[in-house]
Design a protein around this motif. Structure first.
Motif, mmCIF file in Angstrom:
data_model
loop_
_atom_site.group_PDB
_atom_site.id
_atom_site.type_symbol
_atom_site.label_atom_id
_atom_site.label_comp_id
_atom_site.label_asym_id
_atom_site.label_seq_id
_atom_site.Cartn_x
_atom_site.Cartn_y
_atom_site.Cartn_z
ATOM 1 N N TYR A 179 35.195 56.322 75.978
ATOM 2 C CA TYR A 179 34.862 56.287 74.556
ATOM 3 C C TYR A 179 35.481 57.437 73.908
ATOM 4 N N ASP A 180 36.440 57.353 73.078
ATOM 5 C CA ASP A 180 37.158 58.428 72.239
ATOM 6 C C ASP A 180 37.792 57.867 71.268
ATOM 7 N N ASP A 187 42.327 54.712 68.342
ATOM 8 C CA ASP A 187 43.288 54.689 67.533
ATOM 9 C C ASP A 187 44.460 53.869 68.279
ATOM 10 N N MET A 188 44.753 54.440 69.684
ATOM 11 C CA MET A 188 45.880 53.757 70.707
ATOM 12 C C MET A 188 45.556 52.308 70.870
ATOM 13 N N THR A 240 38.888 43.127 69.625
ATOM 14 C CA THR A 240 39.560 43.245 68.523
ATOM 15 C C THR A 240 38.353 44.317 67.640
ATOM 16 N N GLY A 241 38.953 44.825 66.675
ATOM 17 C CA GLY A 241 38.388 45.731 65.854
ATOM 18 C C GLY A 241 38.606 47.171 66.022
ATOM 19 N N VAL A 242 38.018 47.990 65.290
ATOM 20 C CA VAL A 242 37.922 49.622 65.477
ATOM 21 C C VAL A 242 36.498 49.936 65.673
ATOM 22 N N ALA A 243 36.283 50.574 66.855
ATOM 23 C CA ALA A 243 34.723 51.055 67.026
ATOM 24 C C ALA A 243 34.385 52.222 66.294
ATOM 25 N N SER A 244 33.234 52.346 65.457
ATOM 26 C CA SER A 244 32.805 53.162 64.669
ATOM 27 C C SER A 244 31.626 53.950 65.397
ATOM 28 N N SER A 245 31.153 53.380 66.544
ATOM 29 C CA SER A 245 30.302 54.059 67.541
ATOM 30 C C SER A 245 30.114 53.520 68.799
#
Length: 266
Positions: A36-37, A42-43, A61-66
Motif C-alpha cells: 500500500y503506497d 499510480d503505477m 480496477t479503480g484508484v484506492a483512496s484508503s
C-alpha cells in the motif's frame, strides 16, 4: 443432532487443504497490505490503462483512496473469491461426494446415526471450515494493517467486508453441497457442483471488462456481494446480505432434505 466423532474426523481430514489455502491467502493479504503506497497506486493505474481488459477481468480496477479500498481492489475482486472456491470444492468432495462415490457411506449409515444426523454433521463441518478460513484471514488483515499502517484500516468496514464475503462463500458452499447430495458420481458433482460456481466466477470476470458485457453480472450470484457499497458507505448492504442468507438456508436445507430421501447404492 450431530455426530461428534464424525465431526472430529471431518475437522482432521480437512486440515491439510485448509492450511494450504489459508497460507496462500495470508501471504497475499500481508503482501497487498505491505504494498500500500500512493506511488505504487499510480503505477498500477498505468497498468490498468495499458491492460484494461486483463486488470478488469481480475477485478483490479479503480484508484484506492484508503487502505481498505486498496485491499478491496487487489484482493476481493479475484483472489478472495477464487481460492475459497477451490477450498469449497475440495471440502465437499471430502465430506460428502467421496463417501457417496466410493460406497463408504454404507459404513456411516451402518452406525446408530440417522441419515439426517450424518448429513447435518457434514453440512456443519463444511460451514465451520469456511467460517474458520474467513475469520483467520480477517484477523491476519487487521493485525497486518495495524502493524504496517497503524489506524489507517477502517476495521469495522473491513469486518463487514469479510462478513459479506463469508456469506458469499457459504452460498457457493450451498450450491456444491446440494449438488453432492443429489449426485451419485464424481463426474456429475464436478460438472454441476464445481462447474456452476466456476461458471458464475468466469461470467463475473467477463462482466468486469465492461461495455456490452457488463450486464452479464446480473446472471451471476457474485452480484450479491456488496463490496463497492461497503467501501463507499452506500445503503443496500443489509438487503444483499439477507438475500444471501435466505439462499444459503434454502440450499443447505434442500440438500439435507434430498439426502434423507434419496436412494443410495450401498
Amino acid at each position: 443432532m450431530i455426530s461428534i466423532p464424525l465431526l472430529k474426523r471431518n475437522m482432521a481430514c480437512c486440515l491439510k487443504p485448509f492450511l494450504i489455502i489459508f497460507a496462500v491467502l495470508c501471504m497475499y493479504t500481508v503482501v497487498i497490505i505491505y504494498m500500500y503506497d500512493p506511488k505504487i497506486a499510480d503505477m498500477l493505474k498505468q497498468y490498468q490503462n495499458m491492460m484494461p481488459g486483463v486488470m478488469a477481468a481480475a477485478g483490479m480496477t479503480g484508484v484506492a483512496s484508503s487502505l481498505l479500498e486498496w485491499i478491496q481492489i487487489y484482493l476481493y475482486g479475484f483472489l478472495m473469491l477464487l481460492f475459497p472456491l477451490i477450498f469449497i470444492i475440495i471440502l465437499v468432495q471430502k465430506l460428502i461426494m467421496g463417501y457417496i462415490d466410493n460406497g463408504s457411506m454404507a459404513s456411516l449409515l451402518a452406525t446408530q446415526n440417522s441419515r439426517r444426523k450424518i448429513i447435518v454433521t457434514q453440512a456443519l463441518s463444511l460451514i465451520l471450515w469456511i467460517v474458520i478460513l474467513m475469520s483467520g484471514i480477517t484477523i491476519v488483515g487487521i493485525v497486518g494493517g495495524q502493524v504496517m499502517f497503524p489506524d489507517e484500516l477502517q476495521i469495522k468496514n473491513y469486518i463487514i467486508l469479510n462478513g459479506s464475503t463469508l456469506l458469499m462463500q457459504l452460498l457457493i458452499s450451498g450450491i456444491a453441497f446440494l449438488t453432492a447430495c443429489i449426485c451419485s458420481q464424481y463426474k456429475n458433482y464436478y460438472m454441476f457442483g464445481a462447474g456452476i460456481p466456476l461458471l458464475f466466477f468466469l461470467i463475473q470476470a467477463i462482466s468486469n471488462i465492461g461495455g456490452k458485457l457488463e450486464n452479464l453480472k446480473y446472471i451471476t450470484i457474485y452480484t450479491l456481494l456488496p463490496t463497492s457499497k461497503i467501501i463507499s458507505g452506500e445503503g443496500g448492504i443489509l438487503f444483499q446480505n439477507m438475500t444471501m442468507i435466505v439462499l444459503i438456508v434454502l440450499l443447505f436445507g434442500s440438500g439435507i432434505w434430498w439426502f434423507c430421501r434419496r436412494d443410495l447404492a450401498l
